[in-house]
Design a protein around this motif. Structure first.
Motif, short mmCIF file in Angstrom:
data_model
loop_
_atom_site.label_atom_id
_atom_site.label_comp_id
_atom_site.label_asym_id
_atom_site.label_seq_id
_atom_site.Cartn_x
_atom_site.Cartn_y
_atom_site.Cartn_z
N LEU A 1 -10.99 72.01 64.24
CA LEU A 1 -9.87 71.08 64.19
C LEU A 1 -9.85 70.35 62.86
CD1 LEU A 1 -7.48 70.01 65.87
CD2 LEU A 1 -8.98 68.20 66.69
N GLU A 2 -8.62 70.16 62.31
CA GLU A 2 -8.43 69.58 60.98
C GLU A 2 -8.50 68.07 60.97
OE1 GLU A 2 -4.25 70.54 62.65
OE2 GLU A 2 -6.26 71.39 62.71
N THR A 3 -9.37 67.46 61.75
CA THR A 3 -9.49 66.02 61.79
C THR A 3 -9.54 65.47 60.35
OG1 THR A 3 -11.84 66.44 62.23
CG2 THR A 3 -10.47 65.77 64.07
N GLN A 4 -8.74 64.43 60.10
CA GLN A 4 -8.41 64.03 58.73
C GLN A 4 -9.65 63.66 57.91
OE1 GLN A 4 -4.58 62.34 58.18
NE2 GLN A 4 -5.35 60.68 56.91
N THR A 5 -9.75 64.20 56.73
CA THR A 5 -10.83 64.07 55.75
C THR A 5 -12.10 64.81 56.15
OG1 THR A 5 -11.78 61.97 56.59
CG2 THR A 5 -10.00 61.82 54.94
N ARG A 6 -12.35 64.97 57.44
CA ARG A 6 -13.65 65.50 57.89
C ARG A 6 -13.42 66.45 59.07
NH1 ARG A 6 -15.44 61.21 57.03
NH2 ARG A 6 -15.79 61.85 54.88
N PRO B 1 -2.57 56.82 55.66
CA PRO B 1 -1.92 56.98 56.97
C PRO B 1 -2.40 58.24 57.69
CG PRO B 1 -0.31 56.42 55.27
CD PRO B 1 -1.59 56.71 54.56
N MET B 2 -2.57 58.10 59.00
CA MET B 2 -3.10 59.20 59.80
C MET B 2 -2.42 59.23 61.16
SD MET B 2 -7.09 60.06 60.67
CE MET B 2 -7.43 58.55 61.59
N ALA B 3 -2.05 60.40 61.62
CA ALA B 3 -1.52 60.55 62.96
C ALA B 3 -2.63 60.43 63.97
CB ALA B 3 -0.84 61.92 63.10
N THR B 4 -2.30 59.96 65.16
CA THR B 4 -3.33 59.75 66.18
C THR B 4 -4.09 61.02 66.51
OG1 THR B 4 -1.59 60.00 67.85
CG2 THR B 4 -2.23 57.75 67.28
N TYR B 5 -3.43 62.18 66.52
CA TYR B 5 -4.12 63.40 66.93
C TYR B 5 -5.20 63.83 65.95
CZ TYR B 5 -1.61 66.69 63.78
OH TYR B 5 -1.12 67.38 62.69
N LEU B 6 -5.23 63.24 64.74
CA LEU B 6 -6.22 63.57 63.72
C LEU B 6 -7.41 62.62 63.72
CD1 LEU B 6 -3.67 64.37 60.90
CD2 LEU B 6 -5.02 66.03 62.20
N ALA B 7 -7.36 61.59 64.57
CA ALA B 7 -8.48 60.66 64.67
C ALA B 7 -9.68 61.36 65.30
CB ALA B 7 -8.08 59.44 65.49
N VAL C 1 -19.99 59.11 63.32
CA VAL C 1 -19.16 59.62 62.23
C VAL C 1 -17.70 59.44 62.61
CG1 VAL C 1 -18.69 61.60 60.73
CG2 VAL C 1 -20.92 61.39 61.85
N ALA C 2 -16.85 59.17 61.62
CA ALA C 2 -15.42 59.07 61.86
C ALA C 2 -14.67 59.51 60.61
CB ALA C 2 -15.03 57.65 62.28
N ASN C 3 -13.36 59.36 60.63
CA ASN C 3 -12.54 59.70 59.47
C ASN C 3 -12.74 58.70 58.34
OD1 ASN C 3 -10.73 59.76 62.19
ND2 ASN C 3 -10.47 61.67 61.08
N GLY C 4 -12.42 59.14 57.11
CA GLY C 4 -12.38 58.22 55.99
C GLY C 4 -13.71 58.05 55.30
N ASP C 5 -13.96 56.80 54.84
CA ASP C 5 -15.13 56.49 54.02
C ASP C 5 -16.13 55.65 54.79
OD1 ASP C 5 -13.73 57.67 51.88
OD2 ASP C 5 -12.71 55.78 51.48
N LEU C 6 -17.40 55.96 54.61
CA LEU C 6 -18.45 55.14 55.21
C LEU C 6 -18.54 53.84 54.44
CD1 LEU C 6 -20.74 54.78 57.25
CD2 LEU C 6 -22.26 55.94 55.62
N ALA C 7 -18.17 52.74 55.10
CA ALA C 7 -18.13 51.44 54.44
C ALA C 7 -19.42 50.66 54.63
CB ALA C 7 -16.96 50.62 54.98
#
Length: 459
Positions: free
Chosen positions: A293-298, A213-219, A189-195
């Motif tokens: 942690l507020e990791t971006q989108t997820r 756009p995403m900051a590194t700490y949110l990856a 699993v990661a940020n964003g959309d499952l492609a």
């Protein structure tokens, strides 16, 4: 990030004045520069645009083989530049396809290309090994954290450099593509959309794309044997937003909590404007780190999800993730807003109002930890996630609300989120927006709450 081991809407919300449409754009997002809390991290000489992260992970050995390609722009001619990377063994570095010289210096990977770069350029780093779990000065763990059936990568504030060579500073945001190869039967699993998900024999590659756009700490990457839930949430604008939720099989997410997520999203939209990303969801895993942690989108949650924490992390998608701090000393712009959203949520459900929350905290003795150091004035990274950043940050917003009134305050929330959407911002930017919305001079109010060591007088 709510403090689990370390450190709510009034009817007037609907009355948003015409100022929302009348306030002009207030300037471009702040440019990346050296961070004042972690000055050795990041490289202001270039602007990261996109990371292509390819990982091949074996949960049984916790070993990683990886290759990250970064597309960037250098406004001036560079004979060398740096990426942040700790641990791992670098096997090759290429700039524009050509082999480049490199050396390690602390957490810096210093790259010297065969020819100087200027304008658009790319760098590809191949590396392998057992990624490091990073111990913060306050004792918490981040970076690559091993779990019972895999691992999770968490980056706030600096842990992303344990698994991605990067410009590891919040002021430099980029889009991401992840291609994660794991044993078949294991989920990545990661940020964003499952492609895409492609299986080839004993291995499956999961491809995720984070286009905003995403900051590194949110990856974030989570690898393990998860239960997956895919649905859609209806935005207040009518948009259907994909929801991907993944839960460790021993720590499932109750249906009631999964149903709360769309409600929390719409609650935040009414406050702050349209949801800023392409998908949402959550990851619940057995990583014993002591925080969500507020990791971006997820966002990530350890072991379980409670409603208040879910609301907190959802608010971060606007404040922290879309509107990102330029410097860690302004973290109250994320945590103060998320904590204040908790207060609004509680009030909407018949609990204490933000004014009552404020009064209760203000009554704490002058010796209470929340009064020192001031939210923007700490010098020790152990205070980054302290009570002043969260609680005094939220109290600052309530003090602002009482000064300028509900109509201007709730208009301000939306204008702030819209003006710096997908960008970076500072406290000075926020003061400027609040003054323009309200027509009042507010620098002393913000100085009292954000810069004064001790309890502000007269409130």
């Amino acid at each position: 990030m709510p403090s689990l081991l370390r450190g709510r809407l009034a009817p007037l919300l609907a009355v948003v004045p015409l100022v929302l449409a009348l306030v002009p754009a207030l300037g471009a997002p702040a440019a990346a520069g050296p961070d004042t809390l972690f000055p050795r991290l990041g490289d202001a000489s270039y602007d990261a645009r996109h990371y292509d992260v390819r990982l091949r992970y074996d949960p049984s050995t916790n070993r990683l083989r990886a290759r990250t390609s970064l597309r960037a722009v250098a406004p001036t001619r560079l004979t060398s530049f740096q990426l942040d990377l700790v641990g791992m063994r670098v096997t090759s570095v290429r700039v524009g396809g050509a082999k480049a010289r490199w050396r390690r210096s602390g957490q810096q990977l210093v790259v010297t290309p065969r020819r100087p770069v200027e304008g658009r350029f790319s760098v590809t780093v191949a590396y392998r090994g057992v990624p490091r779990t990073y111990r913060d000065p306050d004792g918490s763990r981040e970076g690559w954290v091993r779990t019972g059936d895999g691992a999770i990568a968490l980056g706030e504030p600096v842990g992303t450099m344990t698994w991605i060579p990067s410009d590891n500073t919040p002021g430099d945001k980029a889009s991401y593509t992840y291609r994660i190869t794991v044993p078949t039967g294991t989920t990545a699993v990661a940020n964003g959309d499952l492609a895409r998900r492609a299986t080839h024999g004993r291995r499956t590659t999961w491809t995720w794309r984070a286009r905003d756009p995403m900051a590194t700490y949110l990856a974030m990457v989570a690898i393990g044997r998860f239960r997956g839930y895919h649905s859609t949430a209806r935005s207040v604008t009518g948009r259907r937003i994909p929801v991907w939720t993944f839960a460790d099989r021993d720590h499932d997410v109750p249906r009631s909590v999964r149903r709360t997520l769309p409600r929390a999203l719409r609650f935040a939209e009414r406050l702050f404007g349209p949801y800023p990303f392409t998908s949402t969801g959550m990851v619940v895993d057995d990583a014993d780190v002591g925080y969500a942690l507020e990791t971006q989108t997820r966002p990530f949650y350890p072991f379980a999800v409670d409603t208040v924490t879910l609301v907190h992390e959802m608010a971060h998608q606007w404040f922290g993730n879309s509107v990102t701090v330029s410097d860690w000393h302004d973290l109250w712009l994320a945590e103060g807003f998320a904590t204040y959203t908790e207060w609004l949520w509680e009030a909407r459900r018949g609990g204490r109002t933000p004014a009552q929350q404020f009064d209760s905290l203000y009554a704490q003795p002058a010796s209470a930890r929340m009064w020192s150091p001031a939210p923007t004035e700490f010098t020790d990274s152990r205070d980054l996630f302290g009570a002043p950043v969260y609680q005094r940050g939220a109290m600052t917003l309530q003090a602002l609300r009482e000064r300028i009134g509900d109509a201007d305050f709730f208009a301000f929330l939306k204008i702030w989120a819209r003006t710096y959407r997908h960008g970076n911002a500072t406290t000075a930017d926020l003061v400027r927006v609040a003054e323009q919305v309200s027509g009042q001079q507010l620098d002393q109010l913000f100085a009292d709450w954000l810069e004064l060591d001790g309890r502000p007088a007269g409130y």
